[in-house]
Design an enzyme around this catalytic site. Sequence first.
Site, mmCIF file in Angstrom:
data_model
loop_
_atom_site.group_PDB
_atom_site.id
_atom_site.type_symbol
_atom_site.label_atom_id
_atom_site.label_comp_id
_atom_site.label_asym_id
_atom_site.label_seq_id
_atom_site.Cartn_x
_atom_site.Cartn_y
_atom_site.Cartn_z
ATOM 1 N N ASN A 1 -4.054 2.063 10.469
ATOM 2 C CA ASN A 1 -4.818 2.499 9.298
ATOM 3 C C ASN A 1 -5.163 1.212 8.570
ATOM 4 O O ASN A 1 -4.426 0.760 7.699
ATOM 5 C CB ASN A 1 -3.971 3.422 8.413
ATOM 6 N N PRO A 2 -6.284 0.590 8.950
ATOM 7 C CA PRO A 2 -6.593 -0.744 8.415
ATOM 8 C C PRO A 2 -7.309 -0.652 7.068
ATOM 9 O O PRO A 2 -7.660 0.445 6.635
ATOM 10 C CB PRO A 2 -7.556 -1.282 9.471
ATOM 11 N N PHE B 1 0.826 -1.217 0.000
ATOM 12 C CA PHE B 1 0.000 0.000 0.000
ATOM 13 C C PHE B 1 0.865 1.275 0.000
ATOM 14 O O PHE B 1 1.850 1.369 0.742
ATOM 15 C CB PHE B 1 -0.882 -0.033 1.262
#
Length: 261
Positions: A176-177, A81
Amino acid sequence: MKNILSSASESPGTEALLILSTITGMTKERILLSFENKIDDELSKQTLESATLRSNGFPLQYITKKCYFYGLEFYIEEGVFIPRIETETLVDLALELIDRENLRTVVDIGTGSGAIAIAIALNSDCEVYATDINEKAISIAQKNAQKQGARINFLRGAFLEPVKPFIHKIDLIISNPPYIPTTATLPKDVLAEPHDALFAGEDGLDFYKQFFKEIEFIKGKHVMMEFSLEQRDQLKELCYFGNISFFHDQFGKIRFFHIKI
Ligand code: SAM
Ligand code: GLN
């Protein structure tokens, strides 16, 4: 090349320079000064391939292998990510909390490139742990921590499982899932990122549901997380076991919550 990139980018000129610089190893300034010189066929082929990838919505950061977070340069690769600028405010909020409550030990759950954990380690005296389910994320986060000289303990695993043996000494759990509903329509560049970093079931709440089950009984801890505003009412309901408060990002949008369990 600028023409190829103009379909995918708002600043095709800058992106063309960044791609050329990545492929040739030359600085942007040198490229601009020697723009009349030809580059060899192999480099020119690679440049064209990268520009075409980019024009099809592949993120620029996966081509340049660089991204920026909290004033730091991070190494990044496809499969991990890309940290977002909004998440920098989560770090600010966490650092304020650490200072105010004199917190000593922090874990970043789902660390990705290591962005949050590294920013906290470099800007506080905390002992920092970081976890991820994705093996590639852990290895890239380790590389970034080394590059930045940040001391972090990395562990691989899901939710709180990797830190269970020493959960008593953790003061702050930050994350921050993934929180995007699987039904959401996303731009091509976001869809090029790993789906298990983004999506969390039909309502985007799957991660919080499991995570809240695991934190419910560990009293006295602080939790700080990122979420999406539409989820606020459901999150309040899910969090019947602690005090939840909400905070906005640097653009004024509510995006983070704090729980004192
Ligand atoms: N913290 C990084 C940041 O803000 O740039 C990455 C955030 S990304 C949205 C979510 C991360 O959580 C991904 O790296 C993903 O692999 C990881 N992840 C997803 N499900 C997880 C789980 N159940 N346990 C631990 N990590 C998980
Ligand atoms: N804010 C990210 C996006 O819009 C999603 C991050 C996440 O799921 N944690 O792509």
